[in-house]
Design a protein around this motif. Structure first.
Motif, PDB file in Angstrom:
ATOM      1  N   GLY A  18      44.295  23.097  73.514  1.00  0.00           N
ATOM      2  CA  GLY A  18      43.442  24.151  74.058  1.00  0.00           C
ATOM      3  C   GLY A  18      44.144  25.120  74.976  1.00  0.00           C
ATOM      4  N   ILE A  19      45.459  25.216  74.873  1.00  0.00           N
ATOM      5  CA  ILE A  19      46.223  26.114  75.734  1.00  0.00           C
ATOM      6  C   ILE A  19      46.581  27.365  74.951  1.00  0.00           C
ATOM      7  CG2 ILE A  19      48.357  26.395  77.039  1.00  0.00           C
ATOM      8  CD1 ILE A  19      48.305  23.370  77.476  1.00  0.00           C
ATOM      9  N   THR A  20      46.167  28.498  75.472  1.00  0.00           N
ATOM     10  CA  THR A  20      46.550  29.780  74.899  1.00  0.00           C
ATOM     11  C   THR A  20      47.776  30.257  75.663  1.00  0.00           C
ATOM     12  OG1 THR A  20      44.248  30.280  74.400  1.00  0.00           O
ATOM     13  CG2 THR A  20      45.798  32.126  74.408  1.00  0.00           C
ATOM     14  N   CYS A  21      48.902  30.343  74.967  1.00  0.00           N
ATOM     15  CA  CYS A  21      50.150  30.652  75.650  1.00  0.00           C
ATOM     16  C   CYS A  21      50.739  31.961  75.156  1.00  0.00           C
ATOM     17  CB  CYS A  21      51.134  29.507  75.461  1.00  0.00           C
ATOM     18  SG  CYS A  21      51.308  28.991  73.755  1.00  0.00           S
ATOM     19  N   HIS A  22      51.713  32.427  75.925  1.00  0.00           N
ATOM     20  CA  HIS A  22      52.408  33.676  75.624  1.00  0.00           C
ATOM     21  C   HIS A  22      53.903  33.435  75.747  1.00  0.00           C
ATOM     22  CE1 HIS A  22      48.482  35.527  76.050  1.00  0.00           C
ATOM     23  NE2 HIS A  22      48.363  34.837  77.176  1.00  0.00           N
ATOM     24  N   ALA A  23      54.681  34.094  74.917  1.00  0.00           N
ATOM     25  CA  ALA A  23      56.134  33.974  75.009  1.00  0.00           C
ATOM     26  C   ALA A  23      56.621  34.695  76.252  1.00  0.00           C
ATOM     27  CB  ALA A  23      56.785  34.560  73.762  1.00  0.00           C
ATOM     28  N   ALA A  24      57.641  34.142  76.878  1.00  0.00           N
ATOM     29  CA  ALA A  24      58.243  34.741  78.065  1.00  0.00           C
ATOM     30  C   ALA A  24      59.699  35.078  77.759  1.00  0.00           C
ATOM     31  CB  ALA A  24      58.155  33.770  79.239  1.00  0.00           C
ATOM     32  N   PRO A  25      60.271  36.006  78.506  1.00  0.00           N
ATOM     33  CA  PRO A  25      61.671  36.398  78.263  1.00  0.00           C
ATOM     34  C   PRO A  25      62.655  35.233  78.373  1.00  0.00           C
ATOM     35  CG  PRO A  25      60.629  37.910  79.814  1.00  0.00           C
ATOM     36  CD  PRO A  25      59.663  36.787  79.571  1.00  0.00           C
ATOM     37  N   GLU A  26      62.308  34.203  79.118  1.00  0.00           N
ATOM     38  CA  GLU A  26      63.189  33.055  79.309  1.00  0.00           C
ATOM     39  C   GLU A  26      63.163  32.102  78.114  1.00  0.00           C
ATOM     40  OE1 GLU A  26      60.627  33.734  81.505  1.00  0.00           O
ATOM     41  OE2 GLU A  26      61.829  34.885  82.913  1.00  0.00           O
ATOM     42  N   GLU A  27      62.625  32.549  76.986  1.00  0.00           N
ATOM     43  CA  GLU A  27      62.517  31.734  75.776  1.00  0.00           C
ATOM     44  C   GLU A  27      61.670  30.492  75.999  1.00  0.00           C
ATOM     45  OE1 GLU A  27      66.325  31.012  74.042  1.00  0.00           O
ATOM     46  OE2 GLU A  27      66.547  33.100  73.455  1.00  0.00           O
ATOM     47  N   CYS A  28      60.571  30.680  76.701  1.00  0.00           N
ATOM     48  CA  CYS A  28      59.620  29.592  76.894  1.00  0.00           C
ATOM     49  C   CYS A  28      58.221  30.144  76.680  1.00  0.00           C
ATOM     50  CB  CYS A  28      59.748  28.978  78.294  1.00  0.00           C
ATOM     51  SG  CYS A  28      59.266  30.062  79.639  1.00  0.00           S
ATOM     52  N   LEU A  29      57.252  29.250  76.661  1.00  0.00           N
ATOM     53  CA  LEU A  29      55.856  29.648  76.568  1.00  0.00           C
ATOM     54  C   LEU A  29      55.240  29.499  77.949  1.00  0.00           C
ATOM     55  CD1 LEU A  29      54.872  27.798  73.289  1.00  0.00           C
ATOM     56  CD2 LEU A  29      55.423  30.218  73.560  1.00  0.00           C
ATOM     57  N   VAL A  30      54.360  30.400  78.308  1.00  0.00           N
ATOM     58  CA  VAL A  30      53.674  30.320  79.595  1.00  0.00           C
ATOM     59  C   VAL A  30      52.174  30.436  79.378  1.00  0.00           C
ATOM     60  CG1 VAL A  30      55.602  31.197  80.962  1.00  0.00           C
ATOM     61  CG2 VAL A  30      53.937  32.801  80.036  1.00  0.00           C
ATOM     62  N   ALA A  31      51.436  29.768  80.257  1.00  0.00           N
ATOM     63  CA  ALA A  31      49.978  29.808  80.210  1.00  0.00           C
ATOM     64  C   ALA A  31      49.456  29.390  81.568  1.00  0.00           C
ATOM     65  CB  ALA A  31      49.454  28.850  79.142  1.00  0.00           C
ATOM     66  N   SER A  32      48.222  29.739  81.834  1.00  0.00           N
ATOM     67  CA  SER A  32      47.572  29.214  83.031  1.00  0.00           C
ATOM     68  C   SER A  32      47.311  27.736  82.816  1.00  0.00           C
ATOM     69  CB  SER A  32      46.240  29.922  83.280  1.00  0.00           C
ATOM     70  OG  SER A  32      46.448  31.269  83.586  1.00  0.00           O
ATOM     71  N   LEU A  33      47.455  26.957  83.879  1.00  0.00           N
ATOM     72  CA  LEU A  33      47.136  25.540  83.793  1.00  0.00           C
ATOM     73  C   LEU A  33      45.642  25.414  83.522  1.00  0.00           C
ATOM     74  CD1 LEU A  33      48.129  22.596  84.182  1.00  0.00           C
ATOM     75  CD2 LEU A  33      47.404  22.814  86.563  1.00  0.00           C
ATOM     76  N   PRO A  34      45.238  24.676  82.496  1.00  0.00           N
ATOM     77  CA  PRO A  34      43.801  24.527  82.224  1.00  0.00           C
ATOM     78  C   PRO A  34      43.056  24.047  83.477  1.00  0.00           C
ATOM     79  CG  PRO A  34      45.071  23.614  80.426  1.00  0.00           C
ATOM     80  CD  PRO A  34      46.048  23.951  81.521  1.00  0.00           C
ATOM     81  N   GLY A  35      42.046  24.811  83.863  1.00  0.00           N
ATOM     82  CA  GLY A  35      41.249  24.457  85.029  1.00  0.00           C
ATOM     83  C   GLY A  35      41.688  25.127  86.314  1.00  0.00           C
ATOM     84  N   PHE A  82      52.384  14.860  75.725  1.00  0.00           N
ATOM     85  CA  PHE A  82      51.980  16.183  76.215  1.00  0.00           C
ATOM     86  C   PHE A  82      50.611  16.145  76.908  1.00  0.00           C
ATOM     87  CE2 PHE A  82      50.619  20.619  75.874  1.00  0.00           C
ATOM     88  CZ  PHE A  82      51.764  21.275  76.292  1.00  0.00           C
ATOM     89  N   SER A  83      49.621  15.526  76.296  1.00  0.00           N
ATOM     90  CA  SER A  83      48.279  15.511  76.899  1.00  0.00           C
ATOM     91  C   SER A  83      48.266  14.708  78.192  1.00  0.00           C
ATOM     92  CB  SER A  83      47.236  14.966  75.919  1.00  0.00           C
ATOM     93  OG  SER A  83      47.539  13.643  75.555  1.00  0.00           O
ATOM     94  N   ASN A  84      49.044  13.644  78.274  1.00  0.00           N
ATOM     95  CA  ASN A  84      49.123  12.862  79.506  1.00  0.00           C
ATOM     96  C   ASN A  84      49.711  13.686  80.651  1.00  0.00           C
ATOM     97  OD1 ASN A  84      49.355  10.990  77.107  1.00  0.00           O
ATOM     98  ND2 ASN A  84      48.875   9.539  78.730  1.00  0.00           N
ATOM     99  N   VAL A  85      50.723  14.459  80.341  1.00  0.00           N
ATOM    100  CA  VAL A  85      51.361  15.289  81.364  1.00  0.00           C
ATOM    101  C   VAL A  85      50.417  16.391  81.827  1.00  0.00           C
ATOM    102  CG1 VAL A  85      53.226  16.946  81.764  1.00  0.00           C
ATOM    103  CG2 VAL A  85      53.721  14.729  80.776  1.00  0.00           C
ATOM    104  N   LEU A  86      49.599  16.919  80.928  1.00  0.00           N
ATOM    105  CA  LEU A  86      48.617  17.926  81.351  1.00  0.00           C
ATOM    106  C   LEU A  86      47.653  17.338  82.369  1.00  0.00           C
ATOM    107  CD1 LEU A  86      47.750  19.796  78.048  1.00  0.00           C
ATOM    108  CD2 LEU A  86      49.206  20.565  79.926  1.00  0.00           C
ATOM    109  N   ARG A  87      47.197  16.113  82.143  1.00  0.00           N
ATOM    110  CA  ARG A  87      46.313  15.455  83.110  1.00  0.00           C
ATOM    111  C   ARG A  87      47.041  15.213  84.430  1.00  0.00           C
ATOM    112  NH1 ARG A  87      44.587  12.866  78.387  1.00  0.00           N
ATOM    113  NH2 ARG A  87      45.828  10.992  78.777  1.00  0.00           N
ATOM    114  N   GLN A  88      48.297  14.766  84.347  1.00  0.00           N
ATOM    115  CA  GLN A  88      49.089  14.567  85.562  1.00  0.00           C
ATOM    116  C   GLN A  88      49.266  15.880  86.310  1.00  0.00           C
ATOM    117  OE1 GLN A  88      52.846  12.860  84.460  1.00  0.00           O
ATOM    118  NE2 GLN A  88      52.135  10.785  84.885  1.00  0.00           N
TER     119      GLN A  88
END
Length: 106
Positions: A18-35, A82-88
């Motif tokens: 459920g994460i809507t992400c965007h590419a960043a210049p640093e070759e990573c994906l970024v998104a707001s933390l859910p919640g 991945f889902s466990n780390v999101l909860r953490q």
């Protein structure tokens, strides 16, 4: 990211959670933390495991406090965690906000 296909796999993992992400210049994906829109979630394939494909590699994840411009936490994990780390991450952000509130009130 060296491979567009690997990048698309990372986007698919984010979308599954459920994460809507965007590419960043640093070759990573970024998104707001859910919640919590005041915290940024950034992730990419980690190069920590040489010779491994994206399916078996690690995801590097970090959580940043946008207003304080600091990293709150960072991990390198296999995809199945991945889902466990999101909860953490959400729990650590709550603890971080409590700490900052206490620090500002003293």
């Amino acid at each position: 990211m060296t491979n567009l296909n690997d990048f698309q796999k990372l986007i698919a993992i984010a979308n599954e959670h459920g994460i809507t992400c965007h590419a960043a210049p640093e070759e990573c994906l970024v998104a707001s933390l859910p919640g919590d829109d005041d915290f940024l979630l950034a992730f990419t394939w980690s190069s920590a495991v040489q010779g491994e494909t994206a399916e078996h590699g690690l995801i590097a994840i970090s959580v940043q406090d946008i207003t304080k411009e600091i990293t709150v936490a960072a991990w390198q994990i296999p995809t199945y965690l991945f889902s466990n780390v999101l909860r953490q991450a959400q729990m650590l952000v709550t603890a971080h906000k409590d700490f900052m509130l206490d620090k500002n009130n003293t």
